[in-house]
Design a protein around this motif. Sequence first.
Motif, PDB file in Angstrom:
ATOM      1  N   LEU A 559      -2.376  -4.961   3.376  1.00  0.00           N
ATOM      2  CA  LEU A 559      -2.889  -5.990   1.929  1.00  0.00           C
ATOM      3  C   LEU A 559      -4.138  -5.530   1.504  1.00  0.00           C
ATOM      4  CD1 LEU A 559      -1.958  -8.159   0.250  1.00  0.00           C
ATOM      5  CD2 LEU A 559      -3.158  -9.894   1.901  1.00  0.00           C
ATOM      6  N   LEU A 560      -5.168  -5.049   2.408  1.00  0.00           N
ATOM      7  CA  LEU A 560      -6.564  -4.468   2.029  1.00  0.00           C
ATOM      8  C   LEU A 560      -6.077  -3.157   0.997  1.00  0.00           C
ATOM      9  CD1 LEU A 560      -8.754  -4.845   5.023  1.00  0.00           C
ATOM     10  CD2 LEU A 560      -8.824  -6.154   2.923  1.00  0.00           C
ATOM     11  N   ALA A 561      -5.202  -2.560   1.719  1.00  0.00           N
ATOM     12  CA  ALA A 561      -4.761  -1.139   1.100  1.00  0.00           C
ATOM     13  C   ALA A 561      -4.269  -1.363  -0.398  1.00  0.00           C
ATOM     14  CB  ALA A 561      -3.765  -0.423   1.763  1.00  0.00           C
ATOM     15  N   TRP A 562      -3.543  -2.454  -0.476  1.00  0.00           N
ATOM     16  CA  TRP A 562      -2.778  -2.825  -1.748  1.00  0.00           C
ATOM     17  C   TRP A 562      -3.782  -3.471  -2.765  1.00  0.00           C
ATOM     18  CZ3 TRP A 562       2.188  -3.174  -3.473  1.00  0.00           C
ATOM     19  CH2 TRP A 562       2.378  -3.919  -4.848  1.00  0.00           C
ATOM     20  N   TYR A 563      -4.725  -3.954  -2.173  1.00  0.00           N
ATOM     21  CA  TYR A 563      -5.756  -4.584  -3.370  1.00  0.00           C
ATOM     22  C   TYR A 563      -6.641  -3.371  -3.677  1.00  0.00           C
ATOM     23  CZ  TYR A 563      -4.727  -9.281  -4.399  1.00  0.00           C
ATOM     24  OH  TYR A 563      -4.263 -10.272  -5.181  1.00  0.00           O
ATOM     25  N   VAL A 564      -6.829  -2.526  -3.000  1.00  0.00           N
ATOM     26  CA  VAL A 564      -7.667  -1.404  -3.385  1.00  0.00           C
ATOM     27  C   VAL A 564      -6.975  -0.908  -4.684  1.00  0.00           C
ATOM     28  CG1 VAL A 564      -8.434   0.873  -3.030  1.00  0.00           C
ATOM     29  CG2 VAL A 564      -8.701  -0.734  -1.100  1.00  0.00           C
ATOM     30  N   PHE A 565      -5.742  -0.740  -4.869  1.00  0.00           N
ATOM     31  CA  PHE A 565      -5.190   0.011  -6.013  1.00  0.00           C
ATOM     32  C   PHE A 565      -4.289  -0.887  -7.092  1.00  0.00           C
ATOM     33  CE2 PHE A 565      -5.292   3.206  -2.604  1.00  0.00           C
ATOM     34  CZ  PHE A 565      -5.777   4.155  -3.288  1.00  0.00           C
ATOM     35  N   ALA A 566      -3.680  -1.948  -6.532  1.00  0.00           N
ATOM     36  CA  ALA A 566      -2.644  -2.724  -7.076  1.00  0.00           C
ATOM     37  C   ALA A 566      -3.560  -3.261  -8.755  1.00  0.00           C
ATOM     38  CB  ALA A 566      -1.993  -3.846  -6.436  1.00  0.00           C
ATOM     39  N   PRO A 567      -3.087  -3.249  -9.768  1.00  0.00           N
ATOM     40  CA  PRO A 567      -3.315  -3.678 -10.946  1.00  0.00           C
ATOM     41  C   PRO A 567      -3.447  -5.344 -11.161  1.00  0.00           C
ATOM     42  CG  PRO A 567      -1.475  -2.652 -11.601  1.00  0.00           C
ATOM     43  CD  PRO A 567      -1.726  -2.560 -10.023  1.00  0.00           C
ATOM     44  N   GLN A 568      -3.823  -5.834 -10.041  1.00  0.00           N
ATOM     45  CA  GLN A 568      -3.524  -7.347  -9.928  1.00  0.00           C
ATOM     46  C   GLN A 568      -4.277  -8.268 -11.021  1.00  0.00           C
ATOM     47  OE1 GLN A 568      -0.720  -8.313  -8.203  1.00  0.00           O
ATOM     48  NE2 GLN A 568      -1.354  -8.495  -6.330  1.00  0.00           N
ATOM     49  N   CYS A 569      -4.155  -7.854 -12.414  1.00  0.00           N
ATOM     50  CA  CYS A 569      -5.243  -8.584 -13.345  1.00  0.00           C
ATOM     51  C   CYS A 569      -4.684  -8.405 -14.665  1.00  0.00           C
ATOM     52  CB  CYS A 569      -6.435  -7.934 -13.146  1.00  0.00           C
ATOM     53  SG  CYS A 569      -7.635  -8.680 -14.116  1.00  0.00           S
ATOM     54  N   ILE A 570      -4.054  -9.235 -15.252  1.00  0.00           N
ATOM     55  CA  ILE A 570      -3.583  -9.035 -16.649  1.00  0.00           C
ATOM     56  C   ILE A 570      -4.724  -9.019 -17.471  1.00  0.00           C
ATOM     57  CG2 ILE A 570      -2.142 -10.350 -18.432  1.00  0.00           C
ATOM     58  CD1 ILE A 570      -0.463 -11.625 -16.532  1.00  0.00           C
TER      59      ILE A 570
END
Lengths: 614, 109
Positions: A559-570
Amino acid sequence: MSTAVSRIAMVGNPNCGKTALFNRLTGSRQKVANYAGVTVERKSGRMTTVAGREFDVLDLPGAYSLAAASPDEAITASICAGTHASEAAPDVIVCVVDATNLRLHLRFVLEVARLGRPMIVALNMMDAARRRGVEIDSTRLAAELGVPVIETVAVHREGAAALIAHLDGTPPAPPTLRADHDDIHTAARVIMDATVRLTNPGPTLEDRIDAWTLHPVAGPAILAVLMFLIFQAVFSWAVPLMDAIDAGVNLVGGTVASLLPVHSALHSLVTDGIVAGVGGVLVFLPQILILFLFILMLEESGYLPRAAFLLDRLMFKVGLTGRAFIPLLSSFACAIPGIMATRSMADSRDRLATILVAPLMTCSARLPVYTLLIAAFIPHRTVLDLFNLQGIVLFGLYIFGIVGAMAVAFVMKHVRRDSSDHALLMELPAYRMPNPRDIALGLWQRARIFLKRVGGIIFTVTVLLWFLASFPQPPAGATGPAIEYSVVGFIGHYLHYLLAPLGFNWQICVALVPGMAAREVAVSALGTVYSMSGNPAGISHQLGTLIGQQWALGTALSLLAWYVFAPQCISTLAVMRRETNSWRVVIIALVYLFGLAYLASLATYQIAAALGAG
Amino acid sequence: MTICCIGSTSSARYRLRCKWFSIDYPPVQLTELPKNRPARVATIRDEREGDPIAQRLRDLGFIAGERICIVARAPFGGDPLLVRIGGTRFALRRVEAARITVEPDIPEF
């Protein structure tokens, strides 16, 4: 002059104090800092003089020349020329000049004077000029330029009094330039010789500091230590404050909940929804403020362009530019101002590359997610008697994002394959002692923005999630927790098929969806989801303990790795669209960021699982 | 008559000077100028027709006769350069600085 409100435009070279003066005139609190390109869009305000006259004041981005080279300069050039689409030409131009840098700024004054509009020259930073032994004969300067020259000190309370008094008087006339000044450079030189006397030509304070900060060996070492200290501080200084907020939230939540009937929906909304969700995000305020304290001090000191200078070669090699350093550093706070700050970049290719990698910089909204997971999974240990292991892991995640950004930029550079020159041409400002009042103001503004987010979007999404997690109600005779039968449970289990290879459980899948609205929401959503799955109520800080028990280490790392990259912000995607005026860029960003996030998480989880941490 | 050594990093150059005549020192590229050696801008060369970088340099005050000096060179290969001109410090990459030629000042003895 008519009784209509007059319009004033503040123009001048970058970093001459236009915005500080604008704030002084209008009582605004626009951001000021010590580097070129802080103001990248026009800002307006209203001022009333002592005599009661009203002016609309327009603060414009700094420009070296009216022949614009970057998007922010283009705004200034078009408004001065009266060709801007939505902004009429100003009635009066106030051309702000840094008295310590008159030689450069005088050329822009002469360029503006040639427009033939009524203007006033504000000779700013006169205090600093006197300290440096620069004597300026402002009466003579006014005579040479044929315009009024008013001395100002924008950082002092009464520093703009003379300018306001002048605006109260007779309206300024168009400049009456002396005819023998044909060429701007010659004119500037003649005027300089006639009006300026240097009494102290020795090495300046800047030279002595720069000898260290720009030293080929000491310079990069100072930069690295500085950056590392910031992340250590973010992690270790914040703990007592976070504990205090946590205790406060639980106290208030507990008191409110005790007034409500125990098994009612309202009780659940307060304890599971609001306390577990919103309270869970609120505790991260101290960390965010500590991060901003450092960023603001660096911005005010004038060090940032030095760091850009040190890193230019490295950044150029990977397809960026030293100029990208400041937008990317702002992206550590939030990618939105970071992306907007790229307007000061003249080279459109460099600008696009910077915009595309800005979301990879670890923004402050990721801090709650990182902190939660690190605190739950990384032991609190001291390494080498000095460093906090959790701080080191956090630093590692920042580095991971930076390395990712460099790799992406490098690939883009090779896809693009152009060989024409990229310009740097960056001005390094004088050092300045950070002003405690400005720092305090900046921190207060950040705290307000954060609290507004918590009270606004995070609260709304949390309440919405609570509803979706509560309804539809479970069928009669159901055995599991109610949430399993709700809309949220359905979405979570459906997404789980896609994300199971990453080691995510269905609760994480649920949290990622509202997490698109803002990254911190993932934390509040996890709090709500776990709280409603039959775990202890009011778990703003127990959430960490809970996931520490229930998740595998591999899941947390994934999940940490996901948050490094994922564009979780519209909002970031929306700003990208606005700044590049292209959906294509947004789609490229979306695809590559989600793609990298998926791959990084997949690799992390599968490796961890193979090593026995799955 | 004096012989002044005004060597650069690559090769030492000498110049004869006496009270009757002096030989102008040939301009060198800014990138060749040693650190902290005062000089004056000689020319700004356009790389091609309407070179925007050369134009920008002129807008920023890089014009013939201005006093110029290299204050620092960046780590990792000395690129970019930190240049002081007329009291302002600019960071220039070597490709930009190569458009500028300068005449180093002769040290007084």
